[in-house]
Design an enzyme around this catalytic site. Structure first.
Site, mmCIF file in Angstrom:
data_model
loop_
_atom_site.group_PDB
_atom_site.id
_atom_site.type_symbol
_atom_site.label_atom_id
_atom_site.label_comp_id
_atom_site.label_asym_id
_atom_site.label_seq_id
_atom_site.Cartn_x
_atom_site.Cartn_y
_atom_site.Cartn_z
ATOM 1 N N TYR A 82 0.828 -1.205 0.000
ATOM 2 C CA TYR A 82 0.000 0.000 0.000
ATOM 3 C C TYR A 82 0.861 1.253 0.000
ATOM 4 C CZ TYR A 82 -4.298 -2.540 1.243
ATOM 5 O OH TYR A 82 -5.387 -3.366 1.247
ATOM 6 N N TYR A 135 -0.998 -9.860 0.618
ATOM 7 C CA TYR A 135 0.055 -9.310 1.470
ATOM 8 C C TYR A 135 0.006 -9.939 2.857
ATOM 9 C CZ TYR A 135 -3.659 -6.049 3.073
ATOM 10 O OH TYR A 135 -4.819 -5.495 3.546
ATOM 11 N N ARG A 161 -3.322 -11.798 3.708
ATOM 12 C CA ARG A 161 -4.637 -11.369 3.234
ATOM 13 C C ARG A 161 -4.810 -11.829 1.784
ATOM 14 N NH1 ARG A 161 -8.003 -7.719 4.574
ATOM 15 N NH2 ARG A 161 -9.343 -9.458 4.143
ATOM 16 N N HIS A 184 -7.638 -8.259 -2.414
ATOM 17 C CA HIS A 184 -8.947 -7.617 -2.197
ATOM 18 C C HIS A 184 -8.905 -6.153 -2.562
ATOM 19 C CE1 HIS A 184 -6.636 -7.054 1.510
ATOM 20 N NE2 HIS A 184 -7.226 -5.877 1.591
ATOM 21 N N HIS A 239 -10.745 -2.510 -1.335
ATOM 22 C CA HIS A 239 -11.554 -1.871 -0.296
ATOM 23 C C HIS A 239 -12.519 -0.891 -0.955
ATOM 24 C CE1 HIS A 239 -9.046 -3.023 3.271
ATOM 25 N NE2 HIS A 239 -8.077 -3.076 2.366
#
Ligand SMILES: [Fe+3]
Lengths: 243, 188
Positions: free
Chosen positions: A114, A153, A163, A166, A168
């Protein structure tokens, strides 16, 4: 009758959130919930006293590039990764389109990193990818993003925790209380079986968070397509309905 | 309860620790225009300027440094519509110490027994859905005593919904997600 009263009256009461299809506040598999989820019961309110319209964001200008994450962060080239289209509709429980509503998206890059100061995952940042997008639904409630398929990640919830890939999303309904923040997952991801956040959703409702590969949404020679609809709450069935 | 022929609601998930990318990009210096900021209303707006600040704390009393708070309120005359300098909606993200702050004007009220207030939605890493609460002003005791929402709250817990006056135009409202004096969250 004052202006504010007529505004309030123009909004039908909202159907309750379906708690049986939503996670519990404290989830033994998701460690951070233990000290953050409330333990007291939620307090019921008189529905007519709690009618709060969603914010009026009609002044917000949303451009095509806002919804194209492969372009809105470019510095000196294209972002790295597999290009995807994610598109669908925003509906209410009765299947009616939620038109002119803003959909916000944020995500990791193709490497699972991120663009955020707190993310210290040892994976490369992409100078040409911000990982943020925004669009507004049309009259039929349709939205469409062009982006990069995010990577999985690691997180520190439990040993060897990863995770699943995905996106968000955050959405408004017509009511402030209809605010929806959720995550969209990809079909066939083997990490779904091990992810406490995905699995915090009761089993019967989990598939609602998984996108569907849709050949008709692909752009030949350019990007794969995934279909995903959002279902917000509807108007209450009776003059008002309590849980 | 689900009714026949209805589509299933999309379940909620946590905003996670990185929500600022999407919901408060200005807080981390991302070059993407924020949809909303800590400014619910500017100096241009009609009404008494007001700063609402506070902390978000977890069940151990530790600061929650990755919480998102969204606020919604009526304008000084009691309307919901945006107007000059008035958005009626704001977003704040907590800092390292769990602190947040909004700039706004004192909310007006609709007809009836409603006391002035702001609605808040709190989300964070470790919260699997939105928590809805409501800020009332501790110095509005008389109107608070008639407010239908406050009256729906068990009397012993009402104080968790009161913002304390620190100075003229400055109020403090702490949010305790869990534990002693846990903030009241509504089933909305
Ligand atoms: Fe994430």
């Amino acid at each position: 009758m004052s202006d504010s009263r007529s505004t309030d009256a123009g909004l039908p009461p909202l159907a309750p959130r379906d708690r049986a299809a939503n996670p519990a506040w404290i989830d033994p598999g998701y460690r951070s919930t233990a000290r953050r989820g409330p333990r007291e019961p939620l307090v019921a309110v008189p529905p007519l006293a709690a009618l709060v319209p969603a914010p009026d964001l009609s002044d917000v200008v949303v451009t095509e590039i806002d919804a194209d994450l492969t372009r809105n962060g470019r510095i000196n080239g294209e972002p790295v990764g597999e290009r995807i289209i994610v598109a669908g509709r925003v509906l209410d429980e009765e299947g009616r389109a939620v038109a002119d509503t803003i959909v916000e998206l944020w995500q990791a890059n193709a490497a699972g990193r991120y663009r955020h100061p707190v993310d210290d995952h040892d994976a490369p940042l992409d100078p040409n990818f911000l990982g943020v997008g925004r669009c507004r639904t049309d009259a039929e409630g349709r939205y469409r993003f062009v982006t990069i398929r995010p990577g999985a990640y690691p997180w520190r919830n439990h040993p060897n925790a990863w995770r699943p890939a995905h996106l968000h999303f955050a959405l408004f309904g017509r009511h402030f209380a209809d605010r929806l923040v959720t995550q969209m997952y990809f079909p066939g991801d083997p990490l779904l079986a091990f992810d406490p956040i995905f699995r915090s959703v009761p089993e019967h409702a989990r598939e609602r968070l998984i996108a569907r590969f849709d050949l008709s949404l692909t752009v030949e020679g350019y990007a794969l397509g995934f279909a995903f609809d959002f279902v917000l709450r509807g108007p209450a069935a009776t003059p008002w309905e309590t849980t | 309860m689900a009714r026949a022929n209805r589509l299933g609601q999309t379940p909620t998930q946590t905003v996670g620790p990185y929500f600022a990318i999407g919901l408060a990009p200005h807080r981390i210096g991302l070059p993407f225009l924020p949809l909303a900021t800590e400014e619910i209303a500017t100096d241009e707006a009609e009404g008494e300027p007001l700063v609402l600040m506070g902390r978000v704390l977890d069940g151990d009393g530790a600061p929650v440094s990755d919480a998102l708070i969204e606020a919604r309120q009526r304008d000084a005359r009691g309307g919901w519509e945006p107007g000059r300098g008035f958005r009626g909606y704001g977003r704040a993200a907590t800092d390292r110490d769990g602190c947040f702050r909004f700039r706004t004007v004192r909310p007006g009220v609709a007809a009836g027994d409603e006391a002035p207030h702001l609605w808040l939605i709190v989300q964070a890493r470790g919260l699997l859905g939105p928590l809805v609460t409501r800020v009332h002003f501790a110095d509005e005791a008389e109107r608070n005593a008639r407010d239908p929402i406050l009256l729906a709250v068990p009397p012993a817990r009402r104080a968790t919904l009161l913002a304390d006056k620190l100075a003229p135009g400055r109020y403090r409202f702490d949010i305790r997600l869990q534990g002693e004096n846990e903030t009241v969250f509504f089933d909305l």
